[in-house]
Design a protein around this motif. Structure first.
Motif, PDB file in Angstrom:
ATOM      1  N   GLN A 109       0.834  -1.212   0.000  1.00 24.68           N
ATOM      2  CA  GLN A 109       0.000   0.000   0.000  1.00 24.68           C
ATOM      3  C   GLN A 109       0.863   1.254   0.000  1.00 24.68           C
ATOM      4  O   GLN A 109       0.527   2.251  -0.663  1.00 24.68           O
ATOM      5  N   ARG A 110       1.961   1.226   0.719  1.00 21.52           N
ATOM      6  CA  ARG A 110       2.864   2.387   0.711  1.00 21.52           C
ATOM      7  C   ARG A 110       3.496   2.569  -0.677  1.00 21.52           C
ATOM      8  O   ARG A 110       3.673   3.703  -1.141  1.00 21.52           O
ATOM      9  N   ASN A 111       3.838   1.452  -1.325  1.00 27.97           N
ATOM     10  CA  ASN A 111       4.351   1.544  -2.694  1.00 27.97           C
ATOM     11  C   ASN A 111       3.359   2.274  -3.591  1.00 27.97           C
ATOM     12  O   ASN A 111       3.721   3.153  -4.380  1.00 27.97           O
ATOM     13  N   ALA A 112       2.085   1.882  -3.475  1.00 34.30           N
ATOM     14  CA  ALA A 112       1.056   2.478  -4.322  1.00 34.30           C
ATOM     15  C   ALA A 112       0.837   3.944  -3.981  1.00 34.30           C
ATOM     16  O   ALA A 112       0.655   4.787  -4.877  1.00 34.30           O
ATOM     17  N   ALA A 113       0.855   4.264  -2.697  1.00 34.11           N
ATOM     18  CA  ALA A 113       0.679   5.659  -2.286  1.00 34.11           C
ATOM     19  C   ALA A 113       1.815   6.527  -2.819  1.00 34.11           C
ATOM     20  O   ALA A 113       1.602   7.648  -3.304  1.00 34.11           O
ATOM     21  N   GLU A 114       3.029   6.011  -2.745  1.00 33.16           N
ATOM     22  CA  GLU A 114       4.185   6.767  -3.222  1.00 33.16           C
ATOM     23  C   GLU A 114       4.161   6.939  -4.737  1.00 33.16           C
ATOM     24  O   GLU A 114       4.654   7.945  -5.269  1.00 33.16           O
ATOM     25  N   ALA A 115       3.565   5.973  -5.452  1.00 34.03           N
ATOM     26  CA  ALA A 115       3.537   6.014  -6.912  1.00 34.03           C
ATOM     27  C   ALA A 115       2.317   6.730  -7.462  1.00 34.03           C
ATOM     28  O   ALA A 115       2.231   6.965  -8.669  1.00 34.03           O
ATOM     29  N   ALA A 116       1.361   7.064  -6.607  1.00 34.78           N
ATOM     30  CA  ALA A 116       0.132   7.719  -7.074  1.00 34.78           C
ATOM     31  C   ALA A 116       0.451   9.043  -7.750  1.00 34.78           C
ATOM     32  O   ALA A 116       1.377   9.755  -7.358  1.00 34.78           O
ATOM     33  N   PHE A 117      -0.326   9.380  -8.765  1.00 35.12           N
ATOM     34  CA  PHE A 117      -0.141  10.645  -9.470  1.00 35.12           C
ATOM     35  C   PHE A 117      -0.868  11.751  -8.706  1.00 35.12           C
ATOM     36  O   PHE A 117      -1.882  12.299  -9.153  1.00 35.12           O
ATOM     37  N   LEU A 118      -0.331  12.058  -7.543  1.00 33.90           N
ATOM     38  CA  LEU A 118      -0.874  13.072  -6.650  1.00 33.90           C
ATOM     39  C   LEU A 118       0.245  14.020  -6.230  1.00 33.90           C
ATOM     40  O   LEU A 118       1.422  13.631  -6.233  1.00 33.90           O
ATOM     41  N   PRO A 119      -0.095  15.233  -5.825  1.00 33.94           N
ATOM     42  CA  PRO A 119       0.926  16.117  -5.248  1.00 33.94           C
ATOM     43  C   PRO A 119       1.551  15.486  -4.000  1.00 33.94           C
ATOM     44  O   PRO A 119       0.932  14.634  -3.339  1.00 33.94           O
ATOM     45  N   LEU A 120       2.753  15.902  -3.679  1.00 36.78           N
ATOM     46  CA  LEU A 120       3.469  15.349  -2.541  1.00 36.78           C
ATOM     47  C   LEU A 120       2.654  15.436  -1.259  1.00 36.78           C
ATOM     48  O   LEU A 120       2.615  14.487  -0.461  1.00 36.78           O
ATOM     49  N   GLU A 121       1.972  16.574  -1.057  1.00 38.90           N
ATOM     50  CA  GLU A 121       1.198  16.745   0.177  1.00 38.90           C
ATOM     51  C   GLU A 121       0.081  15.713   0.269  1.00 38.90           C
ATOM     52  O   GLU A 121      -0.186  15.157   1.347  1.00 38.90           O
ATOM     53  N   ASP A 122      -0.571  15.417  -0.850  1.00 35.30           N
ATOM     54  CA  ASP A 122      -1.649  14.430  -0.851  1.00 35.30           C
ATOM     55  C   ASP A 122      -1.104  13.018  -0.663  1.00 35.30           C
ATOM     56  O   ASP A 122      -1.728  12.179  -0.008  1.00 35.30           O
TER      57      ASP A 122
END
Length: 374
Positions: free
Chosen positions: A344-357
Motif C-alpha cells: 500500500q505504501r508503494n502504491a501511495a508513493e507512486a500515485a499521481f498526486l501532489p506530494l502533500e496528498d
C-alpha cells in the motif's frame, strides 16, 4: 476448490483485509461495472447481451476472460462499452464505482478508461469526461457523508490500435485541474508500440503530464523498454513480463539475482509495476512462469526489490477486488501485514498526486495498520 478468501489464515480474515486502507492504481471503469447495472443499461439501450440475468452474466464474463488470451479477454468489453454511451449511464457507472471502492476499503483510486470508446451515442470525448467526473464526485461526496474517506482521479486512455491519441492527450491537458491526472495507452499491446503515438507522448512530456503505459502484459521486455524510452512512462501497467529480464541462480541456500539492463532500470529507479495477479493469469501474461497463482512472478519481483503495487484491473471480468488480490498473496505466498502495508505504501508513493496528498495518504495507511501487529 476453495477460493483464496476461504483459505485465509485466522490471523488475516477477509474482513480484516477488506477494512485495511488500500490504494488502487490500475482499475478500468468499463471493466468494473456491476452485472445488474450492465443488464439494466443494456435493456434501456436496446443492446443484446449473451445472457440477461446478472448472476449468469457475471459468470459469462469471468469464463470468457479466463480463456488465456488477452484478445479474447478484451472482447468482453464490447458489452460494457456498449451500455456506457450516454451521460446518465456514465454518471451512474462512475458513482457506483466509487461505492464499490468504499466497500473494498480503498481510500484512493486512479480509474482509467478510453473516452474515444464512448462517443457512439453522440457524446464528445470532453462531454464523456465531464460525465465521469460528475459521477465520481457524487460518489465521493456520498461516501464522505457516510463517514468514509476516499479520493478518485481519472487516467485517460488512448487505444493503441486507433489514431486519436493526440486528441486524448490534449483532453488530459485540458482537464489536468479537473481530476484527470495521467495518460495511458490501452488495447492490443503486441504490434502497436508507443512510437505510433509519438506526437501525443511528446505533447504530454512538454506539458509535464505523467504517463503510465500498458506494457509487459501481452508483449515482453522490448515493449517495456519502448514504454520507458519512447513513452517516458513513470509507471508500467502490469509490467509483469519484466520478470523475463531476470535470472535467478540458486547456490546452496543463496539466490544469486542477475538483472538485465531494462529490469535494473525499472527496479533501481523505483518505477512502479501495476500488477494485477488474477487478470495476468486469465490473459496468459505470465504463461512463461506457469498458470497457477503460486507460479505468478509477483512474489519474485517483490522480494527482489521492485516497486510492486496490486490492483484488480477489471473487477467484473476477473471477478475480483483489491481485497481478493491481497488474499491471493496471503494464501499463495504467505504474505503478512508487513508485506500488505509495504504494497500500500508503494502504491501511495507512486500515485499521481501532489506530494502533500501522497503524504496524507501515507498517514491514512499508517493509521489503518496501527495496532494490528500485536
Amino acid at each position: 476448490m476453495l477460493s483464496p478468501a476461504e483459505q485465509l489464515p485466522a490471523r488475516l480474515p477477509r474482513g480484516l483485509l477488506r477494512d485495511l486502507p488500500k490504494v488502487c492504481l490500475h482499475d478500468h471503469l468499463d471493466g468494473a461495472l456491476r452485472p445488474a447495472t450492465v443488464v439494466e443499461l443494456a435493456a434501456a439501450a436496446g443492446h443484446r447481451l449473451p445472457v440477461d440475468e446478472p448472476g449468469a452474466l457475471g459468470r459469462w464474463m469471468r469464463t470468457s476472460a479466463g480463456s488465456g488470451s488477452l484478445e479474447r479477454y478484451l472482447e468482453t468489453f464490447e458489452h460494457t462499452v456498449a451500455v456506457m454511451q450516454t451521460p446518465e449511464a456514465l454518471v451512474r457507472c462512475a458513482r457506483e464505482y466509487v461505492e464499490d471502492l468504499v466497500a473494498d476499503g480503498v481510500v484512493h483510486a486512479e480509474v482509467r478508461w478510453a473516452p474515444e470508446q464512448h462517443t457512439a451515442g453522440g457524446l464528445s470525448m470532453a462531454e464523456a469526461v465531464e460525465a465521469v467526473r460528475l459521477g465520481l464526485s457524487e460518489g465521493v461526496l456520498a461516501a464522505e457523508d457516510a463517514g468514509h474517506i476516499v479520493s478518485v482521479t481519472q487516467i485517460l486512455c488512448a487505444m493503441r490500435q486507433g489514431d486519436r491519441s493526440l486528441e486524448v492527450a490534449r483532453l488530459v491537458v485540458d482537464n489536468r485541474d479537473r481530476g484527470v491526472v495521467a495518460f495511458d495507452l490501452a488495447g492490443p499491446e503486441d504490434g502497436f508500440p508507443p512510437s505510433r503515438h509519438r506526437a501525443a507522448l511528446e505533447l504530454l512530456a512538454d506539458e509535464l503530464i505523467p504517463v503510465t503505459l500498458h506494457a509487459g502484459e501481452a508483449a515482453g521486455v522490448a515493449s517495456i523498454r519502448d514504454a520507458l524510452a519512447t513513452g517516458r512512462a513513470l509507471r508500467l501497467g502490469h509490467g509483469v513480463r519484466i520478470a523475463e529480464d531476470i535470472d535467478i541462480d540458486l547456490a546452496g541456500d543463496v539466490a544469486v539475482v542477475d538483472l538485465g539492463r531494462t529490469a535494473q532500470w525499472v527496479r533501481d529507479r523505483g518505477i512502479a509495476l501495476e500488477v494485477c495477479p488474477t487478470s495476468n493469469l486469465q490473459t496468459g501474461a505470465v504463461a512463461a512462469f506457469g498458470d497457477r497463482p503460486d507460479q505468478h512472478p509477483v512474489d519474485m519481483l517483490y522480494r527482489t526489490g521492485f516497486t510492486v503495487t496490486i490492483s484488480p484491473d477489471n473487477r467484473l471480468m476477473s471477478g475480483t477486488t483489491v481485497t481478493d488480490e491481497l488474499a491471493l498473496l496471503v494464501v499463495h505466498f504467505g504474505y503478512g501485514l508487513e508485506d500488505l502495508e509495504r504494497l500500500q505504501r508503494n502504491a501511495a508513493e507512486a500515485a499521481f498526486l501532489p506530494l502533500e496528498d501522497r503524504s496524507a495518504l501515507d498517514g491514512l495507511i499508517t493509521e489503518g495498520f496501527e495496532g494490528l501487529y500485536a
